[in-house]
Scaffold this active site. Structure first.
Site, short mmCIF file in Angstrom:
data_model
loop_
_atom_site.label_atom_id
_atom_site.label_comp_id
_atom_site.label_asym_id
_atom_site.label_seq_id
_atom_site.Cartn_x
_atom_site.Cartn_y
_atom_site.Cartn_z
CB THR A 1 -96.89 -57.93 12.34
OG1 THR A 1 -97.46 -57.06 13.32
CG2 THR A 1 -97.99 -58.27 11.35
CG ASP B 1 -99.15 -54.82 16.02
OD1 ASP B 1 -99.44 -55.03 17.21
OD2 ASP B 1 -98.22 -54.08 15.66
N GLY C 1 -90.40 -55.25 15.60
CA GLY C 1 -90.57 -56.01 16.84
C GLY C 1 -90.54 -57.50 16.57
CE1 TYR D 1 -90.74 -55.06 23.60
CE2 TYR D 1 -88.59 -55.56 24.49
CZ TYR D 1 -89.39 -54.81 23.66
OH TYR D 1 -88.82 -53.82 22.90
CG MET E 1 -97.78 -55.33 23.08
SD MET E 1 -96.40 -56.27 22.34
CE MET E 1 -95.00 -55.55 23.22
N GLY E 2 -101.01 -53.65 20.80
CA GLY E 2 -101.95 -53.36 19.71
C GLY E 2 -102.22 -51.88 19.63
NE ARG E 3 -96.93 -47.91 18.95
CZ ARG E 3 -95.93 -48.74 19.20
NH1 ARG E 3 -95.91 -49.93 18.67
NH2 ARG E 3 -94.96 -48.38 20.02
#
Lengths: 429, 429
Positions: free
Chosen positions: B150, B152, B21, B305, B198-200
């Site tokens: 990233t 994340d 990403g 996004y 976001m942030g799995r």
């Protein structure tokens, strides 16, 4: 003492309220109203703001803006949202609810209020019009001036509405950025990006996304307008041709898009206080449709309040106009006007020039300005050069708020209550 | 001529690719790599970029970055997304897919590539590690340096990851702005605002929203982390108490929030190329739950996004670090290093100071940095002072891109292909 009091009584106070959905720049209008009133202290007393809009007037819950420092009032210019609280509350007609109007007069009389500044959109213009007629119908001397505000850009007469330019800029910037992102990922991953934007009946906000597409192949490739009936097959063919040509497809979809049966693509089923359907979630519907029929991997975003609160990327033109209509409203009041609205008149496209003119409120209330048909391309999926020429100046210029520790420093006012003078409470239904 | 060619062969070219990403600042790293390589023309030949990441290497689809002007390369510093295209493609182990590695060597040898710069997150660090071992295992001299990226923020060793600070800033700014908006509307309309981020697996991005809450009562009032099991009753009680106290409740929810059965609250069911579940849409689930159980009117947003592409509101610290790791990667290569990653080391919180250090890639690959338990408040709904001290410097400073006609002027490179030298094509599975 007696002369002093008489003088003070002769100098009327002003009432200011924010109405309906707030914007990134409605406080800039408040700033224009208050600063201009302060500059005319010899003729205008205090500016009382309604706490939570017109409800503050009905419940005698007034805020004394004179308790705020000049610095904090100046900070309103770069603070999004409604600093005094807003409300979704539409006054009924005088015949239907005379008690409400009588109560307004009672509160205004108790606080020596002679000026009524109402900052809102179409529904609020209607309320303001009704209030402007009170001096005639109920014999209370009051000048009511409407201060235009709506992200929907659907008020008539004025060339555009303060609040719209900043949403337009946010939407155009966002779809450009997301477009770049998807273009990077399209080879092995996401090929479709769908961004949902506001605009129940008019496609102005969705159209603004089109500004990002300056060159052939730029995002957005498709715009879905509420003005154009959604036709599934035609849409899917357009998506496929965009992916074939550009490798990806970026789509801006208005929350108000309907199918040929007239139903919203994503009808939530709930309604707001004005009886409008509350929408949301058309982006995932459109994205899933593409996945099911064409198999492309998608991402979608719903900007919702982020778009109208995004003061960090406000349009400079919008901020200036929002301030200007607030300032002009006070000047019109001082000129003895009633039942009018400061409107923006464009005098030149290139370079962009505008001035404030006076609009008759009876011609503003309850009229919704739709997008002209020649603003949408023949295939129904994009904006025309004419539309671009209209929209482009409205997003022009940046007007960044001050930052501290990485965050914008928006002001929260003290909002000191004015001492109540009436004994009986009033319950808003 | 022969000497010239020999000299040219001795001077190895570099390969650079973007992976996974993309972010608002990954191109700033590309800028750092290319500008630093250009400054060392005596030792590094050309920088070839992989078109669409590592796939460009496998398919011999290389981009000659020497064809880009200094001005366009400089513009990468303020252009979001991946300028050369990225991909979600993870190389298997050498034993499982030897052909891929042999192909890489074949392509690198054909183009005299001696430096491999791989710009990505955890999965990419693993790929980079495997490539760094090729000189030993397949006998091809190659120095592989990982350039961290990233949103994340889950890479180990480095204090933070380039890309994260800008998402963090976007999320904190957005929830502050939306919080102001909802506060205005709460009296008669929307009382709940839910923003999905976001942030799995790690709650870093959600945590960043917490920075907006500087004073008692500020938005966000609740953060839902993937690290904390979602408990419906406890959550609803917290929502109600926030509305009772503040009049409204603003919530940041991570896409990775799970219930006690370990299921994502909104599992879409599809999986990406790395086998991760593709998520989205937890915000409407949470909002509807509140409506059903407490009756409050809500709005929700899914930034998707927009958050990672939002170069317009990038963190200055993030942009500087993204550039610095790109620059340092080239410097490490020139110092003869292999299998390393430039990492950010914080040397002071106040004032914020950092420097670049060298991390051993084998200690980076396949290790996911979670949020420390003491970064989340005891009730599980907010960030601690410790977390704030860590996060705050990362969103510090603004670094606005240039604008024209109201829109940020991001660069699109020419991306001229390098002439292919190999005859046989290679199909990426």
């Amino acid at each position: 003492m007696a002369t002093k009091l008489a003088k003070k009584m002769a100098k009327k106070n002003a009432f200011y309220a924010q109405s309906g959905g707030v914007t990134a720049v409605i406080n800039a209008s408040a700033c224009g109203v208050i600063e201009t009133a302060r500059k005319n202290k010899d003729r205008i007393g205090k500016v009382y703001a309604g706490r939570n809009g017109i409800i503050g007037a009905l419940t005698e819950d007034l805020i004394d803006t004179s308790k705020e420092s000049a610095r904090d009032i100046a900070a309103l210019r770069y603070t999004p949202s409604g600093a005094f609280g807003s409300c979704r509350y539409k006054l009924k007609g005088l015949e239907e609810n005379r008690a409400e109007y009588e109560r307004l007069i009672e509160v205004f009389a108790a606080h020596n209020i002679g000026y009524f500044f109402y900052n809102g959109g179409g529904d609020s213009a209607d309320t303001c019009l009704k209030v402007s007629q009170l001096s005639q119908t109920l014999g209370y001397p009051l000048q009511a001036i409407h201060v235009p505000k709506t992200v929907d850009n659907d008020l008539p007469i004025t060339d555009n509405c303060p609040g719209f330019g900043s949403v337009a800029k946010y939407v155009a910037v966002s779809i450009r950025e997301a477009g770049f992102d998807v273009a990077s990922m399209a080879k092995t991953s996401t090929k479709i990006f769908v961004m949902e934007v506001m605009g129940r009946h008019a496609g102005w906000i969705a159209a603004a996304g089109g500004l990002a597409a300056e060159n052939e192949g730029d995002a957005p490739h498709i715009i879905l307008f509420p003005e154009v009936v959604f036709e599934e097959e035609k849409f899917l063919a357009k998506v496929k041709s965009s992916v074939d040509k550009n490798g990806y497809c970026a789509i801006v979809v208005s929350e108000g898009v309907r199918n040929k049966e007239g139903q919203f693509l994503a009808e939530a089923g709930t309604r707001d206080a004005f009886g409008h359907a509350q929408l949301g979630g058309v982006a995932p519907v459109v994205a899933q449709l593409i996945k099911d029929k064409l198999g492309y991997k998608y991402h979608w975003a719903v900007a919702d309040y982020l778009q109208r609160a995004a003061r960090h990327i406000a349009s400079k033109a919008d901020v200036e106009q929002a301030y200007a209509v607030g300032k002009a409203a006070v000047e019109m009041a001082l000129a003895g006007k009633n039942s009018v609205m400061p409107a923006i008149k464009r005098t030149s496209d290139k370079p962009y020039r505008w001035k404030i003119v006076e609009a008759d409120l009876s011609k503003v209330a309850n009229v919704e300005k739709m997008m002209p048909a020649n603003f949408i391309t023949k295939d129904g999926f994009h904006i025309t050069a004419k539309c671009r020429a209209y929209l482009q100046p409205l997003i022009q210029g940046e007007d960044y708020p001050p930052y501290k520790k990485g965050l914008p420093q928006y002001v929260t006012l003290k909002n000191v209550a004015v001492k109540k003078k009436l004994e009986k409470p009033f319950t808003v239904k």
